[in-house]
Design an enzyme around this catalytic site. Structure first.
Site, PDB file in Angstrom:
ATOM      1  N   LYS B  45       0.844  -1.199   0.000  1.00 49.94           N
ATOM      2  CA  LYS B  45       0.000   0.000   0.000  1.00 49.94           C
ATOM      3  C   LYS B  45       0.883   1.255   0.000  1.00 49.94           C
ATOM      4  CE  LYS B  45      -3.677   2.540   0.563  1.00 49.94           C
ATOM      5  NZ  LYS B  45      -4.495   2.749  -0.650  1.00 49.94           N
ATOM      6  N   GLY B  46       0.470   2.277  -0.741  1.00 48.55           N
ATOM      7  CA  GLY B  46       1.233   3.509  -0.880  1.00 48.55           C
ATOM      8  C   GLY B  46       1.679   4.103   0.460  1.00 48.55           C
ATOM      9  N   CYS B 130      -0.956  11.633  -7.614  1.00 47.77           N
ATOM     10  CA  CYS B 130      -1.417  12.487  -6.512  1.00 47.77           C
ATOM     11  C   CYS B 130      -1.259  13.961  -6.855  1.00 47.77           C
ATOM     12  CB  CYS B 130      -0.617  12.194  -5.263  1.00 47.77           C
ATOM     13  SG  CYS B 130      -0.580  10.443  -4.919  1.00 47.77           S
ATOM     14  N   GLY B 243      -4.087  -3.232 -14.704  1.00 47.72           N
ATOM     15  CA  GLY B 243      -5.435  -2.774 -15.005  1.00 47.72           C
ATOM     16  C   GLY B 243      -6.353  -3.896 -15.406  1.00 47.72           C
TER      17      GLY B 243
HETATM   18  C1  LIG Z   1      -8.658  -0.237  -3.053  1.00 49.03           C
HETATM   19  C2  LIG Z   1      -7.517   0.214  -3.920  1.00 49.03           C
HETATM   20  C3  LIG Z   1      -6.457   0.917  -3.370  1.00 49.03           C
HETATM   21  C4  LIG Z   1      -5.404   1.355  -4.150  1.00 49.03           C
HETATM   22  N1  LIG Z   1      -4.342   2.019  -3.579  1.00 49.03           N
HETATM   23  C5  LIG Z   1      -3.278   2.375  -4.342  1.00 49.03           C
HETATM   24  C6  LIG Z   1      -2.120   2.985  -3.761  1.00 49.03           C
HETATM   25  O1  LIG Z   1      -2.045   3.171  -2.554  1.00 49.03           O
HETATM   26  N2  LIG Z   1      -1.105   3.359  -4.584  1.00 49.03           N
HETATM   27  C7  LIG Z   1      -1.149   3.132  -5.935  1.00 49.03           C
HETATM   28  O2  LIG Z   1      -0.196   3.470  -6.632  1.00 49.03           O
HETATM   29  N3  LIG Z   1      -2.219   2.523  -6.507  1.00 49.03           N
HETATM   30  C8  LIG Z   1      -3.271   2.151  -5.742  1.00 49.03           C
HETATM   31  N4  LIG Z   1      -4.356   1.524  -6.339  1.00 49.03           N
HETATM   32  C9  LIG Z   1      -4.346   1.289  -7.787  1.00 49.03           C
HETATM   33  C10 LIG Z   1      -3.938  -0.152  -8.126  1.00 49.03           C
HETATM   34  O3  LIG Z   1      -2.642  -0.420  -7.681  1.00 49.03           O
HETATM   35  C11 LIG Z   1      -4.032  -0.396  -9.635  1.00 49.03           C
HETATM   36  O4  LIG Z   1      -3.176   0.494 -10.301  1.00 49.03           O
HETATM   37  C12 LIG Z   1      -5.450  -0.210 -10.171  1.00 49.03           C
HETATM   38  O5  LIG Z   1      -6.380  -0.719  -9.245  1.00 49.03           O
HETATM   39  C13 LIG Z   1      -5.677  -0.872 -11.530  1.00 49.03           C
HETATM   40  O6  LIG Z   1      -5.455  -2.245 -11.463  1.00 49.03           O
HETATM   41  P1  LIG Z   1      -6.642  -3.324 -11.245  1.00 49.03           P
HETATM   42  O7  LIG Z   1      -7.695  -3.003 -12.241  1.00 49.03           O
HETATM   43  O8  LIG Z   1      -5.999  -4.655 -11.443  1.00 49.03           O
HETATM   44  O9  LIG Z   1      -7.118  -3.142  -9.846  1.00 49.03           O
HETATM   45  C14 LIG Z   1      -5.414   1.085  -5.536  1.00 49.03           C
HETATM   46  C15 LIG Z   1      -6.477   0.379  -6.085  1.00 49.03           C
HETATM   47  C16 LIG Z   1      -7.528  -0.064  -5.306  1.00 49.03           C
HETATM   48  C17 LIG Z   1      -8.654  -0.815  -5.960  1.00 49.03           C
END
Ligand SMILES: Cc1cc2nc3c(=O)[nH]c(=O)nc-3n(C[C@H](O)[C@H](O)[C@H](O)COP(=O)(O)O)c2cc1C
Ligand SMILES: Cc1cc2nc3c(=O)[nH]c(=O)nc-3n(C[C@H](O)[C@H](O)[C@H](O)COP(=O)(O)OP(=O)(O)OC[C@H]3O[C@@H](n4cnc5c(N)ncnc54)[C@H](O)[C@@H]3O)c2cc1C
Ligand SMILES: Cc1cc2nc3c(=O)[nH]c(=O)nc-3n(C[C@H](O)[C@H](O)[C@H](O)COP(=O)(O)OP(=O)(O)OC[C@H]3O[C@@H](n4cnc5c(N)ncnc54)[C@H](O)[C@@H]3O)c2cc1C
Ligand SMILES: Cc1cc2nc3c(=O)[nH]c(=O)nc-3n(C[C@H](O)[C@H](O)[C@H](O)COP(=O)(O)O)c2cc1C
Ligand code: FES
Ligand code: FES
Lengths: 267, 306, 306, 267
Positions: B45-46, B130, B243
């Site tokens: 998590k970020g 951000c 994605g």
């Molecule tokens: C609940 C949630 C929290 C996320 N938190 C972060 C984060 O803290 N930092 C970040 O770079 N991306 C964050 N993302 C983005 C994901 O890492 C990813 O780039 C995005 O969800 C697309 O991929 P997916 O369709 O497989 O989920 C978050 C995504 C979700 C769904």
């Protein structure tokens, strides 16, 4: 906690909008009353996320490990679940959450469930009864059609169980929290009494107020929109008052059961 | 068996299946389900310089084949992460990518500097979606110059493999990718979430506490794949595809489009075993198809004559 | 019953439920299913100066809760439309919005000029998602200046209500919306499709003949709604909401976000009665809820205090 | 052409991967053999689009209007359809497409179906037989398990129907187009003969070649990915050679049945 696919054994209508689904699993997993599962029972990605439901029971039935849960049809996921039949497969993740462990020194338990809230209340009630506690259960529904035709409710004696309906079409007429209030007025040993409630936000807010007013230790089973159910998405947090101030905790992990005094209920 | 290891910057990852930040917690919860050291990497998590409580709820909502989230980057802060979580991840044998964000260039650099010294962090991934508070809230990742500058600043702060995670909410993502490559990024990962919104008709208000949120899941896969394809043609550094990856077939599409590795995000919520299953299914597929080299497979999309 | 009529530019539409260009043919096919004169308007397939054969196949592919299309703007040409199709649409009593595109400013203006004289065209909708061949192929809708110029040129060519349809593939859609408002647009409609891609793993090639295509359907609704919300706050002209509207609930979300009218697109493929059903369900909802004025409902989203 | 919801009456497995689904409709609609329907039988938006299937039959059965179609399970939509049971509801749009009308002056009809192609061939065969034509049907499958256990095939006499399998596990061993070639070699009056085929692209390409070689008027039933099925999305076009040059026509509207000499088949 395990993630697996189970087979639907039955999917019985138990009230106007509720079903009791029984799923055969590979084995019975230990769980605490108040814990829940995430369930997914459809193909394709819409709906996408699994849905959380309280564990109603997980035990051997006729030699088979059977997990059962109760669900009310409210939207897309539950509507699909309502159409599942014997032999259909569902994905399950669980048991999840903290569940309910009665604190030391409590002998009398008052449990209140509003609407579908009975799904978390009954397993807790059953386990307390089994361990010989003094239990009183109040279940509130809007109308007779909402009363679940389910073992526990049908078998329990009237002393132990009070059913209320808003329109008086079954059991006592009135709001369940009004009956709860009367019940609390009669409580003798407050320190040895514990209140547990599950239901819609408005009901829980009222329970919180009663808990504070009567000074009775109270636990609430909360619900929140969930994506993962096991603590990784941080989607389901609520504000919890602690000594170090307010912190955001996950309903799926630190909950779903919280001390009433620590959490803020939003309508 | 085919060697699936991939080189990104200084790092050699044992395979190209990573998890996406924010969908894997700090990795620990998943170890109940499987041995997370099997994955190419887990992205946590970020992390920010100080702990962040995140947004008030509701924070998530399902949409057709996707979900919106507005977690607000809740996290324990980089120091607490290094102190309390990293050791446990190391015990589990996980290869860790630390996702980083900040409100200013300096903050990004400070977090990266702390991680630079942390043992057990294989790579740093900058989340540049951000808002830059000094530039009136425009996202670092929405402007090539801002993106270039933040990456330059971080590049000076860390020797570790530096991945820059791009925002898809831009007119031309290749322009940003090129800018961060020039600023010294070892790799770009894409896509972060698409900005979306959902309204509660009963209450006449936005469902999410923060009004808008990030769309993820299978719904966004076609957009992500298009962007990975476009960026792969423009940069020389490895591209990490993200994605809507739910199955190994999705992963294959991203490899064909040019991704060296992939990250599994929302799929982790739908099935906690997703990332592991994708890895196993990929191994089996490559074996069945007699594909001997992942690097030859990557980007091997036939171009349509036109 | 509530008066659902809406004013956009010079036009008074009998209700806010329109169909989206490219998903309703020239309207005629739908008249088998229902009386299309009931709709607020039908928007016909994009018209160009000369007939266009469109892209080679495959042209469409399903994605999770969405679809990609790369029709390549096949159409019979504006003159043939006016000659052969418009009279039949008029016979059916349909209120017609003519969707227009071109490769140059001049082409846009020429098509609009022809339509300006055509009886039975209520409004012209400019699709500015197309590449400007004179500017190296950058889409008119991706740049405020290009967008401004093409709208100015068309504004001079037609007296009719002028709707400009915005592309979502931009960093800041409000910037484009403001530019076209300044150039004289009577209304903006959004969104057009998101650029996406899908790969055929067996054949190792893009599924669509044109490699990339436009993503539409429920998958994109959260993005569309967010953009409508943002644009509605920035422009004074009426906004028409488009993107993944499948039910009247979706339509309500767009109205709350600020849309004066909505267009139903992909839903027409899933259920040919969609647009009509949405209209009927809206009428019933407004009646049941005792909502007396659509214009008061539009944009009535409660703002989150923050 | 109508859009409506019907109720599944039965969903029988008729070969390894094929089902025959019967749907009760409000009334029987007129259709031509070779016409098709768009079917959607699931909740949620994934899969999104309805799926096209040839109409196998639409008639009164035991006093009820029954629409039947045959489908092979190949992907997400057909896999969901395969799980539907009596009482489930499906959305149907149809009849769609041009269907097959025998041109004047033809007396002898040779029909060839490859794989699931029998679903379009059999309704055409049935209607020609009913109108007293001389009909010969060749159906090719890879292996015995693929032969549909379906009325027409089981009842037809062997003179009329030839079944081939690539592996010889049922009927004649070989590729159906090889048998077709022999059949065409024996055709006496070419002007009075018509060839109709439906099957995978590779088979249709071969049929085109045979048609040209033997100079027999031939119609092909084409398939293409479809979104709407009724002519509004322009997604399903193929190139058609006309006197004014090549034009793009819609398989769902101008087709699915085209003169073999006019269309280009892509693999
Ligand atoms: C609940 C949630 C929290 C996320 N938190 C972060 C984060 O803290 N930092 C970040 O770079 N991306 C964050 N993302 C983005 C994901 O890492 C990813 O780039 C995005 O969800 C697309 O991929 P997916 O369709 O497989 O989920 C978050 C995504 C979700 C769904
Ligand atoms: C820990 C926990 C235990 C639960 N136990 C039970 C149970 O035993 N039986 C039961 O019937 N229900 C239970 N619920 C609620 C149940 O999860 C939701 O009713 C269900 O997810 C709705 O799914 P849907 O797809 O039908 O609704 P949707 O179509 O997704 O939504 C319909 C409505 O329900 C609301 N909703 C959706 N998901 C949730 C959610 N996770 N929590 C609260 N509201 C939601 C939506 O905001 C919307 O208003 C529980 C919820 C939690 C968090
Ligand atoms: C006019 C027409 C009549 C048809 N009649 C029949 C019939 O009677 N019985 C039958 O079993 N099938 C028939 N088909 C093919 C059938 O429509 C597809 O097999 C079906 O849509 C696949 O759906 P799915 O969701 O299971 O597959 P998906 O998961 O969508 O895709 C699986 C595979 O099938 C291919 N495919 C998907 N849709 C189509 C399509 N519309 N046309 C061609 N290939 C497709 C995909 O490219 C993919 O490779 C017909 C098609 C057309 C156009
Ligand atoms: C098959 C198809 C063809 C389209 N053709 C056009 C077009 O010619 N002109 C245009 O402005 N938009 C066109 N669009 C975009 C739609 O009008 C609409 O903006 C988009 O599909 C989003 O709405 P939806 O999600 O409701 O479909 C097309 C969309 C589809 C799916
Ligand atoms: S639902 Fe994901 S953290 Fe609780
Ligand atoms: S499928 Fe839409 S035009 Fe043929």
């Amino acid at each position: 906690m395990d993630f697996f696919t189970g087979t639907v054994v039955s999917n019985r209508v138990i009230s106007e909008k509720c079903h009791l689904m029984k799923v055969e699993t590979e084995k019975v997993l230990d769980y605490k009353p108040g814990q829940f599962i995430m369930v997914r029972g459809w193909k394709g990605f819409d709906p996408l996320l699994p849905r959380p439901f309280a564990i109603y029971n997980w035990r051997e039935e006729e030699g088979r490990p059977i997990l059962s849960f109760v669900f009310k049809v409210v939207g897309r996921g539950t509507s699909i679940l309502s159409g599942l039949r014997e032999g259909d497969r569902v994905q399950v993740n669980g048991p999840l959450g903290n569940g309910f462990s009665p604190p030391e020194g409590k002998e009398r338990f008052i449990l209140a469930g509003g609407g579908i809230g009975f799904s978390a209340v009954l397993p807790v009630a059953r386990s307390l009864v089994d361990s010989g506690k003094d239990v009183r259960v109040l279940l509130g529904a809007r109308t007779a059609g909402e009363i679940p035709r389910i073992g526990y409710v049908e078998e329990a004696d009237r002393d132990h169980l009070l059913i209320t309906t808003d329109d008086g079409s079954f059991g006592e007429k009135g709001i369940v929290t009004d009956f709860l209030e009367r019940e609390l007025e009669e409580v003798g040993e407050k320190e040895r009494t514990l209140l547990f409630a599950c239901g819609p936000p408005r009901m829980l807010k009222k329970v919180q107020e009663l808990a504070e007013r009567f000074g009775i230790e109270t636990y609430l089973s909360l619900e929140n929109y969930m994506a993962c159910g096991f603590g990784v998405c941080l989607g389901c947090v609520v504000d919890r008052r602690t000594e170090e101030g307010i912190i955001r905790v996950r309903v799926c992990r630190e909950g779903p059961i919280f001390r009433s005094s620590e959490v803020e209920i939003y309508d | 068996m085919i060697d699936l290891s991939v080189q990104i910057g200084k790092s050699r990852f044992k395979n190209p299946v990573f998890t996406a930040s924010g969908t894997f917690g700090y990795g620990l919860e998943f170890s109940v389900f499987y041995d997370i050291s099997q994955l190419g990497a887990v992205t946590v998590k970020g992390l920010s310089l100080e702990p962040v409580p995140g947004n008030p709820g509701p924070r998530i909502f399902e949409t057709p084949s996707g979900m919106l989230n507005a977690i607000g980057l809740q996290n324990v802060g980089v120091r607490e992460f290094v102190r309390s979580y990293l050791p446990r991840l190391r015990e589990l044998g996980a290869t860790v990518i630390a996702n980083v964000y900040g409100k200013t260039e300096e903050e990004y650099a400070s977090v990266a500097a702390i991680l630079d010294e942390a043992e057990g962090v294989e790579a740093v991934e900058l989340n540049i979606s951000c808002p830059n508070v000094k530039e009136g809230g425009i996202a670092f990742g929405a402007n090539p110059l801002l993106a270039h500058n933040v990456v330059s600043a971080v590049r000076k702060a860390t020797e570790k493999t530096l991945i820059v995670k791009l925002s898809p909410n831009v007119t031309d993502i290749t322009e940003i990718a090129v800018a961060v490559e020039e600023a010294g990024a070892d790799s770009v990962s894409l896509i972060n979430t698409l900005l979306g919104m959902v309204i509660d008709v009963e209450r006449k208000r936005a469902v999410l506490g923060s009004t808008t949120g990030g769309l993820s899941g299978p719904a966004i896969k076609p957009v992500a794949l298009r962007m990975v394809y476009q960026v792969s043609k423009k940069v020389k550094i490895p591209v990490i595809g993200i994605g809507g990856i739910m199955t190994y077939r999705d992963a294959l599409e991203f490899f064909l489009a040019g991704a060296t590795a992939i990250q599994v995000g929302t799929a982790n919520f739908v099935n906690p075993l997703s990332a592991l299953n994708i890895l196993k299914d990929l191994e089996k597929y490559f074996e069945d198809e007699g594909i001997e080299s992942l690097s030859q497979y990557v980007g091997s999309l036939a171009e349509v004559e036109s």
